[in-house]
Scaffold this active site. Structure first.
Site, PDB file in Angstrom:
ATOM      1  N   GLU A 476       0.827  -1.037   0.098  1.00 12.82           N
ATOM      2  CA  GLU A 476      -0.072   0.110  -0.228  1.00 12.82           C
ATOM      3  C   GLU A 476       0.679   1.468  -0.062  1.00 12.82           C
ATOM      4  O   GLU A 476       0.238   2.473   0.373  1.00 12.82           O
ATOM      5  CB  GLU A 476      -0.746  -0.117   1.261  1.00 12.82           C
ATOM      6  CG  GLU A 476      -2.059  -1.125   1.178  1.00 12.82           C
ATOM      7  CD  GLU A 476      -3.083  -1.191   2.289  1.00 12.82           C
ATOM      8  OE1 GLU A 476      -3.091  -0.412   3.205  1.00 12.82           O
ATOM      9  OE2 GLU A 476      -4.086  -1.803   1.930  1.00 12.82           O
ATOM     10  N   GLU A 573      -6.809  -7.647  -1.440  1.00 18.52           N
ATOM     11  CA  GLU A 573      -7.484  -7.664   0.077  1.00 18.52           C
ATOM     12  C   GLU A 573      -8.873  -6.823  -0.045  1.00 18.52           C
ATOM     13  O   GLU A 573      -9.294  -6.041  -0.676  1.00 18.52           O
ATOM     14  CB  GLU A 573      -6.679  -6.447   0.737  1.00 18.52           C
ATOM     15  CG  GLU A 573      -5.174  -6.847   1.401  1.00 18.52           C
ATOM     16  CD  GLU A 573      -4.641  -5.846   2.095  1.00 18.52           C
ATOM     17  OE1 GLU A 573      -5.270  -4.895   2.450  1.00 18.52           O
ATOM     18  OE2 GLU A 573      -3.400  -5.949   1.978  1.00 18.52           O
TER      19      GLU A 573
HETATM   20  C1  BMA Z   1      -4.894  -3.093   4.554  1.00 20.96           C
HETATM   21  C2  BMA Z   1      -3.858  -4.262   4.928  1.00 20.96           C
HETATM   22  C3  BMA Z   1      -3.437  -4.229   6.415  1.00 20.96           C
HETATM   23  C4  BMA Z   1      -4.564  -3.839   7.398  1.00 20.96           C
HETATM   24  C5  BMA Z   1      -5.908  -4.087   6.542  1.00 20.96           C
HETATM   25  C6  BMA Z   1      -7.177  -3.943   7.485  1.00 20.96           C
HETATM   26  O1  BMA Z   1      -4.726  -2.032   4.586  1.00 20.96           O
HETATM   27  O2  BMA Z   1      -2.757  -3.824   4.197  1.00 20.96           O
HETATM   28  O3  BMA Z   1      -2.389  -2.916   6.717  1.00 20.96           O
HETATM   29  O4  BMA Z   1      -4.475  -4.516   8.674  1.00 20.96           O
HETATM   30  O5  BMA Z   1      -5.844  -3.403   5.461  1.00 20.96           O
HETATM   31  O6  BMA Z   1      -7.439  -2.759   7.817  1.00 20.96           O
END
Ligand code: BMA
Length: 901
Positions: A476, A573
């Protein structure tokens, strides 16, 4: 004083079949006749003003030592993370004394010839090391191995080795203060994380200063093994194997690199073979003193049939034993073996007809593969406490949930060899981040230097694993600059972009491209891939669904609304939080904590407004628990957060899977789903599907279904009920039908049953198999209304189900008419297989999200969190230790949605 012995180890072992923990310690230069002196074991540990002096295990860390010696209690207990903050703010010294075994003396006696090297596999983190009062070196990076030449420094009698470790918190703060020209944000984590500041200034697990799912334990210690290596002629530092396919003549070759540390110029022979493939070759070796890299290419016998390595669900994970024998003319030898596998990987970013942007998918052995999995975070805040059992439980759980991929997230640690060995065996593809996350980083010369060494070592350590399919520079950090997380002025931005490019492109990428030509490299995640590159490595919008991968979190809109999700090429994610079970929490809490509004509940939550977000999302569709018994209400609230999480991640994942072959308004072709996150670092609320300790949350049970190779997905779109068949299979499936039933909430008998026409389900794609207007369907089914009925469906072929059973609700269960308390009762019986128990449930009305929880008995059910639409259902519990019908009966709690209010 320790009396240490030399060990004579015949083989360098890097194979999954030798699970001897002593040899799995990443030791990388054990050779035949070599003299390896382990300095692991009991050391002495003292803090800066000597108020604490205790014995400590190496490998280990200060917290673990203090706990084992009874100085502190469990650091995870209640509020202890705050109570024990002092440990990380102090400086600590590890000391050991040892006498030399004869083997070392022999080498030392050979004046000007032999060499003695002190190897630290991992020091956490900032240290000065002295041997017999002489400083031999310093360390500043927990991800590096350090080798110190100590030839001539050892005494015959007692030797004293000391490691002075500076507080990582103090060091990070010092380095940030010294960085006067401009700030390198973020300074500190948000207050809700109760963490320490400036973690980006130290090469250490970034989550160790706290994260939104984890505590702040900025550990100090010697987290990996320590040893002396004594040799007269040469030692092998490490070796790598890269398997390459030549499509022009359909042949495979293996490039073997050997990294030598040479004392005396020597000549000899290197023999490399893969016995099972009748492939071998011998090479001349000529070494001059110094650190030397040699490479050899073994052509694999063209007349042998090579079996490929496939990701789980797509074929076997064939591993072959490769052997290396080095024989020098003076008689010195080195022998090694490693399991290797044949597979190719490409990351395809090419034009898609009728869509802007580019594709983003993995082709393994020439076949497009949809990545299904999750994100991996550190298994424990105290890495020395991670056992191979813990890793095995997690990876087995991943595979059992039909996952074929995990992303080792960039805010933790590069995992130990055992992890990658198991992924090779299980067919779990690894997206490997480098350890940089959610921050900007300094680019001072010494920082870059230590990072360069870290990357070189880690790529050489990991690149031989077939499971590793991609490297990624950071988590990120492209997005952090592009979408201005840190309020950087427009005028200053070029400075930060320059630092970004310097670190990840000019250094990290440069090293990776030099060291490994067999897999792709991405600079960040999320990123637009080649489009980010075109835009100068920081794209205007790294979350662009038309390029690369995306991270997407939205706790505010209704997660049942699939139209709100970005139709991305690759979802690396996304997720929702839930609380772990009461049995997991009870290990670190007392009964007065068991309330959603307790200080404990607030303290454990490290994500701003997280507890409320969970309840608000849950409340959209479910009535929140309202038992007057506060412990029951707490248990039920945990349950409802898990229901919400499972349902939200299911809907989102199904959306991505069915978007695999769809292009809608130019968007689609989704080829990967890695939900956030697989595992937990402690007992607290988080996005994980497996709790700390290995217990599955409801989401994990559901993942096994939504990651099934063939899946049916039902949605409502523009007034129609649509049912898709999503297939990961490499070939079409003919004569498939969707079987659809409508049930009323109050009866076990379906209101009506329908079947789709026979359809052919596309290979590697999503096929619409059923479509009907919802209102027509409801009126056709007699007494159904949106509130009184639900729909179940599955795919079948030749009268056999070929997908898991699935369902959609036509209204929120909170509005369901006729949903009644199901009065579930159960009996437990031995299932006739060792440690398997049959739990038979009876209910008087249909039950939703039926959840079985056996508290502390480890194991898992073959089915859990399910819709019970028959009076009787039997599920099997497979225990991971010996247990009994009585123990399970006594510990079993059964909850369904209607039981919590
Ligand atoms: C993303 C991940 C982590 C975090 C997750 C939940 O940004 O890369 O940094 O734990 O979200 O917020």
């Amino acid at each position: 004083m320790n009396h240490v012995a030399c060990s004579f180890v015949g083989f360098y072992l890097s194979t999954v079949f030798f699970l001897d923990s002593a040899l799995l310690s990443e030791a990388s230069s054990l050779r035949l006749g070599d003299n390896i002196v382990s300095l692991n074991g009991k050391w002495q540990l003292v803090n800066s003003n000597s108020t604490f002096s205790l014995s400590a295990e190496v490998p280990g860390c200060v917290h673990t030592a203090l706990q084992r010696q009874g100085v502190i209690s469990d650091p995870y207990y209640r509020f202890n993370d705050l109570a024990y903050r002092w440990i990380s703010l102090d400086n600590w010294t590890y000391t050991t004394s040892f006498s030399l075994p004869a083997c070392v003396e022999e080498v030392q006696d050979v004046q000007g010839k032999g060499k003695v090297v002190l190897v630290f596999e991992g020091v956490d983190t900032i240290s000065t090391i002295s041997l017999n009062g002489v400083t031999i070196g310093t360390t500043d990076n927990m991800f590096r191995r350090y080798d110190f030449d100590v030839t001539g420094l050892l005494k015959d009698q007692e030797n004293i080795l000391q490691v002075f470790i500076m507080s990582a918190v103090a060091y990070a703060s010092q380095r940030s203060r010294a960085h006067t020209k401009y700030r390198v944000p973020p300074d500190c984590p948000p207050p809700v994380q109760k963490g320490e500041c400036h973690v980006n200034f130290i090469r250490k697990a970034q989550s160790s200063f706290s994260w939104d799912w984890g505590p702040s334990f900025p550990t100090l210690g010697i987290w990996k093994g320590v040893r002396l290596e004594v040799f007269n002629t040469f030692r092998v530092l490490s070796f790598t194997t890269s398997l390459k396919y030549d499509s022009a003549d359909s042949s495979w070759s293996v490039e073997v690199e050997l990294f030598f540390d040479v004392v005396v110029a020597s000549k000899g022979l290197v023999h490399i073979s893969i016995p099972l493939l009748l492939s071998e070759a011998e090479f001349q070796l000529s070494l001059t003193p110094g650190q030397r890299k040699t490479s050899f290419i073994l052509q694999v016998n063209q007349f042998q049939n090579v079996s490929l390595w496939w990701p789980f669900g797509h074929g076997d994970q064939r591993l072959y034993n490769l052997e290396i024998n080095v024989k020098l003319d003076d008689g010195e030898t080195f022998k090694a073996q490693r399991m290797v596998a044949f597979r190719t990987v490409e990351l395809v970013q090419e034009l898609i007809p009728s869509s802007p942007g580019l594709s983003f998918y993995f082709r393994i052995n020439g076949k497009p593969i949809f990545l299904k999995g999750s994100n991996w975070i550190p298994v424990h805040a105290f890495q020395d406490q991670v056992t191979t059992d813990m890793i095995t439980v997690l990876l087995r759980s991943a595979q059992k949930a039909n996952m074929n991929a995990l992303r080792v997230w960039g805010g933790g640690v590069y995992e130990q060899d055992f992890f990658y060995n198991l992924c090779d065996m299980y067919g779990i593809m690894i997206w490997q981040d480098f350890m940089f996350a959610c921050a900007l980083y300094p680019t001072e010369r010494d920082f870059i230097q230590t990072v360069r060494e870290e990357i070189t070592q880690q790529v050489r350590r990991l690149k031989s694993h077939p499971s590793v399919v991609i490297w990624s520079g950071n988590n990120e950090n492209e997005a952090a600059i592009a979408t201005d997380w840190f309020n950087i002025s427009v005028a200053d931005r070029p400075l930060y972009v320059k630092d970004y490019v310097n670190l990840y492109v000019d250094n990290i990428r440069d090293i990776v491209l030099q060291e490994d030509s067999t897999r792709p490299f991405l600079v960040s995640s999320p990123t637009n891939g080649v489009e980010s590159e075109r835009e100068g490595w920081v794209a205007q919008n790294p979350y662009d669904p038309n390029f690369g991968d995306t991270h997407y979190y939205n706790y505010f809109t209704d997660c049942w609304d699939w139209t709100a999700f970005p139709r991305t090429r690759f979802a690396s994610e996304y997720g929702f939080q839930s609380w772990p079970s009461l049995s997991t929490l009870s290990k670190v809490s007392v009964s007065s904590d068991w309330d959603f509004s307790s200080n404990f509940s607030a303290h454990r939550q490290h994500h701003e407004d997280g507890n409320q977000q969970m309840l608000r999302q849950a409340e959209l569709h479910y009535i929140l628990p309202n038992s007057t018994d506060s412990v029951q209400r707490y248990r039920d609230t945990i349950y409802i957060t898990q229901v919400m999480q499972a349902q939200c991640v299911k809907i989102q994942t199904e959306f991505y899977r069915r978007s695999r072959s769809d292009i809608s308004e130019g968007k689609g072709h989704t080829m990967g789903t890695l939900y956030w996150q697989l595992n937990d670092i402690w007992q607290g609320p988080s996005w994980s599907s497996v709790e700390f300790g290995g217990k599955w949350k409801m989401l994990h049970y559901w993942a096994a279904d939504f990651y099934a190779p063939v899946l049916s997905v039902g949605i409502e779109d523009k007034g129609d009920l649509l049912i898709y068949a999503v297939s990961d299979r490499q070939s079409e499936q003919h004569s498939v039908k969707a079987k659809v039933k409508l049930f009323s909430w109050s009866s076990f008998n379906p209101v009506c049953s329908l079947e789709s026409n026979m359809t052919t389900v596309k290979a590697g794609g999503s096929t619409l198999v059923f479509q009907q207007s919802m209102s027509a369907l409801l009126s056709q089914c007699g007494n159904c209304t949106r509130r009184s009925c639900l729909i179940t469906f599955h795919l079948s072929s030749a009268a056999e189900p070929i997908s898991p059973h699935n369902h959609i609700f036509l209204s929120s269960p909170r509005q369901a008419e006729g949903l009644q308390k199901p009065n579930i009762t159960f009996t437990v019986k031995d299932a006739g297989v060792v440690q398997n128990f049959a739990v038979t449930l009876h209910c008087s009305f249909p039950a939703v999200y039926v959840w079985l929880d056996v508290d502390d008995v480890p194991g898992h059910f073959n089915l859990n969190g399910f819709l019970m639409l028959s009076k009787k259902t039997t599920v099997i519990f497979g225990a991971w230790r010996s247990t009994s019908v009585e123990e399970i009966t006594a510990n079993l709690h059964i909850t369904s949605l209607r039981d919590v209010y």
